[in-house]
Enzyme design. Structure first.
Site, short mmCIF file in Angstrom:
data_model
loop_
_atom_site.label_atom_id
_atom_site.label_comp_id
_atom_site.label_asym_id
_atom_site.label_seq_id
_atom_site.Cartn_x
_atom_site.Cartn_y
_atom_site.Cartn_z
N SER A 182 69.11 46.19 44.66
CA SER A 182 70.23 45.96 43.76
C SER A 182 70.28 47.02 42.66
CB SER A 182 70.01 44.56 43.16
OG SER A 182 70.75 44.32 42.02
N SER A 225 63.28 51.64 29.62
CA SER A 225 64.53 51.17 29.03
C SER A 225 64.59 51.65 27.58
CB SER A 225 64.55 49.63 29.03
OG SER A 225 65.63 49.13 28.30
N TYR A 236 60.68 41.11 27.07
CA TYR A 236 61.20 42.27 27.81
C TYR A 236 60.86 43.56 27.06
CZ TYR A 236 64.53 45.34 30.23
OH TYR A 236 65.11 46.37 30.95
N LYS A 239 58.44 46.68 28.24
CA LYS A 239 58.91 48.06 28.37
C LYS A 239 58.21 48.99 27.36
CE LYS A 239 61.88 47.44 31.77
NZ LYS A 239 61.69 48.02 33.10
N THR A 273 74.68 46.09 36.05
CA THR A 273 73.97 45.62 37.25
C THR A 273 73.81 44.10 37.11
OG1 THR A 273 71.78 45.72 36.24
CG2 THR A 273 72.57 47.76 37.26
N1 LIG Z 1 70.74 47.33 33.85
C1 LIG Z 1 70.33 47.68 32.67
O1 LIG Z 1 71.04 47.55 31.66
C2 LIG Z 1 68.95 48.27 32.49
C3 LIG Z 1 68.71 49.01 31.32
C4 LIG Z 1 67.45 49.55 31.14
C5 LIG Z 1 66.48 49.37 32.11
N2 LIG Z 1 66.74 48.65 33.22
C6 LIG Z 1 65.67 48.48 34.20
O2 LIG Z 1 66.12 48.90 35.45
C7 LIG Z 1 65.35 48.29 36.47
C8 LIG Z 1 66.29 47.79 37.56
O3 LIG Z 1 67.13 46.79 37.02
P1 LIG Z 1 68.67 46.65 37.40
O4 LIG Z 1 69.44 46.87 36.17
O5 LIG Z 1 69.00 47.41 38.60
O6 LIG Z 1 68.73 45.07 37.67
P2 LIG Z 1 68.98 44.20 39.00
O7 LIG Z 1 70.26 44.57 39.62
O8 LIG Z 1 68.73 42.80 38.60
O9 LIG Z 1 67.80 44.69 39.96
C9 LIG Z 1 66.47 44.31 39.75
C10 LIG Z 1 65.66 44.68 40.96
O10 LIG Z 1 64.30 44.30 40.73
C11 LIG Z 1 63.84 43.52 41.84
N3 LIG Z 1 62.87 42.53 41.40
C12 LIG Z 1 62.99 41.60 40.40
N4 LIG Z 1 61.88 40.84 40.36
C13 LIG Z 1 61.05 41.29 41.33
C14 LIG Z 1 59.77 40.90 41.80
N5 LIG Z 1 59.09 39.86 41.27
N6 LIG Z 1 59.22 41.58 42.84
C15 LIG Z 1 59.88 42.60 43.41
N7 LIG Z 1 61.09 43.02 43.01
C16 LIG Z 1 61.66 42.37 41.99
C17 LIG Z 1 65.10 42.86 42.39
O11 LIG Z 1 64.93 42.59 43.78
P3 LIG Z 1 64.68 41.16 44.47
O12 LIG Z 1 65.44 40.13 43.70
O13 LIG Z 1 65.19 41.37 45.85
O14 LIG Z 1 63.19 40.97 44.43
C18 LIG Z 1 66.13 43.97 42.21
O15 LIG Z 1 66.08 44.85 43.30
C19 LIG Z 1 64.55 47.18 35.79
O16 LIG Z 1 63.23 47.63 35.60
C20 LIG Z 1 65.23 47.04 34.44
O17 LIG Z 1 64.37 46.58 33.46
C21 LIG Z 1 67.97 48.10 33.44
#
Ligand SMILES: NC(=O)c1ccc[n+]([C@@H]2O[C@H](COP(=O)([O-])OP(=O)(O)OC[C@H]3O[C@@H](n4cnc5c(N)ncnc54)[C@H](OP(=O)(O)O)[C@@H]3O)[C@@H](O)[C@H]2O)c1
Length: 265
Positions: A15, A141, A154, A158, A189
């Site tokens: 995702s 992040s 969170y 981070k 996302t």
């Molecule tokens: N979106 C933002 O605003 C943002 C900003 C800064 C940093 N980030 C970071 O970006 C990264 C990706 O997040 P995203 O925004 O793409 O969110 P997302 O769409 O919710 O994706 C999160 C991903 O992490 C996986 N995941 C969650 N828990 C897990 C577990 N216990 N074991 C294995 N996989 C796990 C999920 O896969 P499954 O559910 O299939 O396990 C999914 O593929 C994260 O580290 C997040 O902290 C996001």
């Protein structure tokens, strides 16, 4: 640096940012190992990448299950014979005030975001060190630099990621292994939907901040040349977060006063 014929292991590939990274690495000609908990969703991502399906493998992993990391890494190494790039991207966020948050929820955030990333890194390092090459990319992040309301656990996870991988980078120079910390601001996302509330259940909806945020594919496009150049840290955020990071450097107390009244969900 190019990624053609390199093997890239991406966690959180089902995702959002992980999926967008998978598309970019695939376009570049890399072999991919896509990991997260949901096999079916990973298979869909795999199918959507393109015709050269033999370049893409799916390997489920639960980042909260550190006991499985040794065998999962062995399995991952067996898929293409080597791993050149590990992308520690899988993660979860939080939407709850600490007062109403179970300590177990904070532990879950630390387990997935921090111990998940460092645990896989620990397993893959001997392989990279023996080959004297590799890149470890970690999705941190802006929350790894600035704490805000509703994100105690969170932000802690981070900040821990930042401190850990900044330190590890120093140890890895002599082995020619690069550490790249990717620090996005809000990206559109499922992160808010999947965020944990105080009792560990999912928040279940997209926050306003993320509804209008940058798309994950656009984000990856914007950071791509810096990822390839193996930059040590890449910040990708809106002018608002960039300003916040600047104010934090020159006057943390001013930033705290601004954040006190800011909308952060
Ligand atoms: N979106 C933002 O605003 C943002 C900003 C800064 C940093 N980030 C970071 O970006 C990264 C990706 O997040 P995203 O925004 O793409 O969110 P997302 O769409 O919710 O994706 C999160 C991903 O992490 C996986 N995941 C969650 N828990 C897990 C577990 N216990 N074991 C294995 N996989 C796990 C999920 O896969 P499954 O559910 O299939 O396990 C999914 O593929 C994260 O580290 C997040 O902290 C996001």
């Amino acid at each position: 640096m190019h990624y053609k014929n390199k093997t890239v292991w991406i966690t959180g590939a089902s995702s959002g940012i992980g999926e967008a990274l998978a598309k970019a690495f695939y376009r570049e000609g890399a072999n991919l190992i896509l990991s997260s908990r949901r096999a079916e969703t990973l298979e869909k991502v795999k199918k959507g990448l393109g015709e050269e399906q033999e370049r893409v493998k799916v390997l489920t992993i639960d980042l909260a299950d550190s006991k499985s990391f040794q065998s999962k890494t062995k399995e991952a190494l067996g898929l293409f014979g080597q791993i050149d790039v590990l992308v520690n991207n899988g993660g979860i966020s939080q939407r709850s005030v600490f007062e109403e948050t179970d300590i177990d929820t904070i532990r879950q955030l630390m387990e997935v975001n921090f111990f998940g990333s460092i645990g896989l890194t620990k397993e893959i390092l001997p392989h990279m060190i023996s080959r004297k090459s590799g890149q470890i990319i970690v999705t941190s992040s802006v929350a790894g630099k600035i704490g805000t309301k509703f994100r105690t656990g969170y932000a802690a996870s981070k900040h821990a990621v930042q401190g850990f991988f900044d330190s590890l980078r120093q140890e890895l120079y002599e082995h020619h292994i690069d550490v790249t910390l990717l620090c996005p601001g809000p990206i559109k996302t499922n992160i808010t939907k999947n965020a944990l509330t105080g009792d560990g259940s999912s928040f279940g909806k997209m926050g306003d901040l993320h509804e209008t945020a940058m798309d994950a594919n656009e984000m990856v496009q914007k950071v791509w040349s810096r990822l390839k150049a193996r930059k040590e840290e890449i910040i990708i955020s809106s002018p608002k977060e960039r300003l916040a990071l600047f104010v934090k450097r020159i006057s943390p107390s001013l930033l705290n006063r601004i954040l006190k009244n800011s909308k952060v969900v």
